[in-house]
Motif scaffolding. Structure first.
Motif, PDB file in Angstrom:
ATOM      1  N   SER A 114      34.181  48.434  34.976  1.00 57.41           N
ATOM      2  CA  SER A 114      34.276  47.753  33.676  1.00 57.41           C
ATOM      3  C   SER A 114      35.715  47.303  33.453  1.00 57.41           C
ATOM      4  CB  SER A 114      33.858  48.679  32.520  1.00 57.41           C
ATOM      5  OG  SER A 114      34.861  49.638  32.258  1.00 57.41           O
ATOM      6  N   THR A 172      40.723  47.398  24.303  1.00 53.55           N
ATOM      7  CA  THR A 172      42.152  47.185  24.577  1.00 53.55           C
ATOM      8  C   THR A 172      42.934  48.458  24.225  1.00 53.55           C
ATOM      9  OG1 THR A 172      41.854  44.868  23.888  1.00 53.55           O
ATOM     10  CG2 THR A 172      44.113  45.663  24.137  1.00 53.55           C
ATOM     11  N   ASP A 200      45.770  41.768  28.875  1.00 56.61           N
ATOM     12  CA  ASP A 200      44.336  41.989  28.727  1.00 56.61           C
ATOM     13  C   ASP A 200      43.693  40.613  28.829  1.00 56.61           C
ATOM     14  OD1 ASP A 200      41.722  42.219  27.904  1.00 56.61           O
ATOM     15  OD2 ASP A 200      42.116  43.765  26.415  1.00 56.61           O
ATOM     16  N   SER A 211      37.236  41.616  32.435  1.00 54.48           N
ATOM     17  CA  SER A 211      35.903  42.191  32.231  1.00 54.48           C
ATOM     18  C   SER A 211      34.852  41.226  32.766  1.00 54.48           C
ATOM     19  CB  SER A 211      35.646  42.410  30.735  1.00 54.48           C
ATOM     20  OG  SER A 211      34.266  42.670  30.511  1.00 54.48           O
ATOM     21  N   PHE A 212      33.817  41.782  33.384  1.00 46.18           N
ATOM     22  CA  PHE A 212      32.678  40.961  33.807  1.00 46.18           C
ATOM     23  C   PHE A 212      31.409  41.395  33.073  1.00 46.18           C
ATOM     24  CE2 PHE A 212      35.447  41.344  37.687  1.00 46.18           C
ATOM     25  CZ  PHE A 212      36.058  40.107  37.528  1.00 46.18           C
ATOM     26  N   TYR A 213      31.589  41.883  31.870  1.00 45.65           N
ATOM     27  CA  TYR A 213      30.433  42.189  31.009  1.00 45.65           C
ATOM     28  C   TYR A 213      29.554  40.933  30.962  1.00 45.65           C
ATOM     29  CZ  TYR A 213      27.928  43.945  26.936  1.00 45.65           C
ATOM     30  OH  TYR A 213      26.944  44.380  26.092  1.00 45.65           O
ATOM     31  N   LYS A 256      30.494  37.557  29.336  1.00 49.88           N
ATOM     32  CA  LYS A 256      31.815  36.982  29.581  1.00 49.88           C
ATOM     33  C   LYS A 256      31.681  35.662  30.353  1.00 49.88           C
ATOM     34  CE  LYS A 256      34.625  40.180  27.899  1.00 49.88           C
ATOM     35  NZ  LYS A 256      33.865  40.867  26.845  1.00 49.88           N
ATOM     36  N   TYR A 270      36.347  39.785  15.086  1.00 50.41           N
ATOM     37  CA  TYR A 270      35.775  41.109  14.929  1.00 50.41           C
ATOM     38  C   TYR A 270      35.843  41.459  13.446  1.00 50.41           C
ATOM     39  CZ  TYR A 270      36.217  41.005  19.916  1.00 50.41           C
ATOM     40  OH  TYR A 270      36.100  40.625  21.228  1.00 50.41           O
TER      41      TYR A 270
HETATM   42  C1  LIG Z   1      39.633  41.873  24.918  1.00 50.14           C
HETATM   43  C2  LIG Z   1      38.778  42.836  25.669  1.00 50.14           C
HETATM   44  N1  LIG Z   1      39.356  43.911  26.249  1.00 50.14           N
HETATM   45  C3  LIG Z   1      38.642  44.793  26.962  1.00 50.14           C
HETATM   46  C4  LIG Z   1      37.276  44.643  27.131  1.00 50.14           C
HETATM   47  C5  LIG Z   1      36.531  45.698  27.884  1.00 50.14           C
HETATM   48  O1  LIG Z   1      35.767  45.195  28.910  1.00 50.14           O
HETATM   49  P1  LIG Z   1      34.400  45.933  29.342  1.00 50.14           P
HETATM   50  O2  LIG Z   1      33.398  45.661  28.284  1.00 50.14           O
HETATM   51  O3  LIG Z   1      34.062  45.295  30.647  1.00 50.14           O
HETATM   52  O4  LIG Z   1      34.707  47.377  29.485  1.00 50.14           O
HETATM   53  C6  LIG Z   1      36.641  43.532  26.560  1.00 50.14           C
HETATM   54  C7  LIG Z   1      35.211  43.247  26.738  1.00 50.14           C
HETATM   55  O5  LIG Z   1      34.302  43.795  26.344  1.00 50.14           O
HETATM   56  C8  LIG Z   1      37.399  42.628  25.785  1.00 50.14           C
HETATM   57  O6  LIG Z   1      36.822  41.588  25.194  1.00 50.14           O
END
Ligand SMILES: Cc1ncc(COP(=O)(O)O)c(C=O)c1O
Length: 371
Positions: free
Chosen positions: A61, A91, A159, A183-185, A188, A312
């Motif tokens: 992640s 973050t 980040d 991130s590759f959620y 994204k 957010y």
């Molecule tokens: C700005 C930011 N930082 C960190 C992350 C963490 O990534 P992940 O969801 O892959 O853990 C994300 C995404 O979800 C993000 O948008």
């Protein structure tokens, strides 16, 4: 045909590349390298090249990649890391996971990114790094931040979780600092079929230690040099990401097309539209408009079949999880105002001209009813 517009339509993306994904997954099933393995190794190489970096290290992640970034800089209890309060909470999790304190600095009203002019006054003898976010696909002002980092001998961590391929003054982000986390959620710009992340760096020592840390602190099986983690990327995700990476430049162009059209169609509305800073080429992960009547507009859009979201609603300094930091409303007024006003409209490469028109039409209807 339905005139509903989904906020996100992952199925549309998969449909276009389904055969290639199926074939890639089948290859992984044939060789059975499910944790790391050749698919991940190939993707790491390709993604590093895409970022113009020497090393790419696959993670399970983006959160894990950023956590390991803090470990690589030996940040720990008693230390402070400067970051933005207006981001996804992962973050600052990275900072909290190593026992350090996130020190927030307010954002710039036009770009939502950390305001470099406010960084210096937040620096203390305990400050160990600066970690801004390239938010919504738009690079922060890298040179302004780097000048401060150099002056105070502080490492910069980017980040980059929302900004694959974004450019700052013509150069792809990800290697301006000591390292960056992606991130590759699934939602994204480059998304896995599950969780995934990467750490990108030009530093060979960091890369080697990051590889060990993601695998139980080990470089030789069952020998553990330091306390590590199980943060490996799965073989299936490496395979999927390898296929999708080939389309990323094209998908980014499509996102830029959508953003441009929204900006044209919504120009004469009372919305504050997102602005690209002169130094930035955004990859438009999100298209975020602003209005004091955000909640009413959101409801109107949803009632009319247009999906939208809020990125957010609560800035990090006001989250319950960070109550012990002792922040109050008013500490970071620009972030707090952004949190009250921001609204993310649907943006993805497959969005059609008709769908964009529908979204803009419903927004305009909202404002015409308010007159
Ligand atoms: C700005 C930011 N930082 C960190 C992350 C963490 O990534 P992940 O969801 O892959 O853990 C994300 C995404 O979800 C993000 O948008």
């Amino acid at each position: 045909m339905s005139d509903k517009v989904a906020y996100l339509d992952l199925a549309a993306q998969i449909r276009g590349i389904r055969k290639e994904i199926d074939a890639a997954l089948a290859r992984t099933l044939d060789h059975c390298s499910f944790c790391l393995g050749p698919d991940v190794a190939q993707f790491e190489k390709d993604f590093a090249q895409f970022c113009g970096a020497k090393h790419g290290i696959g993670f399970n992640s983006g959160t894990s990649a950023l956590h390991v970034a803090m470990k690589l800089l030996n940040i720990g209890p008693g230390d402070e890391v400067i970051t933005t309060p207006f981001t996804f909470v992962a973050t600052s999790w990275a900072i909290s996971y190593v026992g350090a304190k996130p020190v927030f600095v307010d954002i710039d009203d036009a770009t939502f990114n950390l305001n470099p002019a406010l960084i210096e006054r937040a620096i203390t003898p305990r400050t160990k790094a600066v970690m801004p976010v390239h938010l919504y696909g738009q690079p922060f002002d890298v040179d302004a931040v780097l000048d401060i980092c150099r002056k105070h001998k502080l490492p910069l961590v980017e980040d980059a979780c929302q900004s694959h391929g974004a450019k700052y003054k013509g150069k792809t982000i990800g290697t301006f600092g000591e390292m960056s986390g992606f991130s590759f959620y699934p939602g994204k710009n480059l998304g896995a079929c599950g969780e995934g992340g990467a750490l990108v760096t030009n530093n060979a020592d960091f890369a080697a230690r990051a590889k060990a840390l993601r695998e139980h602190g080990s470089t030789a099986r069952y020998y553990h040099d330091e306390v590590g983690f199980n943060y490996r990327m799965e073989g299936f995700q490496g395979a999927v990401l390898g296929v999708k990476l080939k389309y990323l430049a094209q998908w980014t162009q499509e996102r830029q097309r959508v953003a441009k059209r929204y900006t044209e169609l919504l120009a004469d509305t009372p919305l504050q539209l997102p602005r690209e800073a002169p130094f930035a080429e955004s990859v438009w992960h999100l298209y975020v408009v602003r209005h004091p009547g955000r909640d009413e507009l959101k409801k109107f859009l949803e009632d009319h079949g247009v999906g939208c979201a809020v990125h957010y609603p609560i800035p990090l300094h006001l989250q319950k999880a960070y109550a012990d930091l002792g922040h109050q409303p008013g500490d970071f007024p620009v972030a707090e105002k952004a949190a009250r006003e921001c609204l993310s409209l649907p943006i993805y490469p497959e969005l059609t001209e008709q769908q964009i028109g529908r979204v803009a039409g419903v927004v305009k209807e909202f404002f015409s009813k308010k007159k």
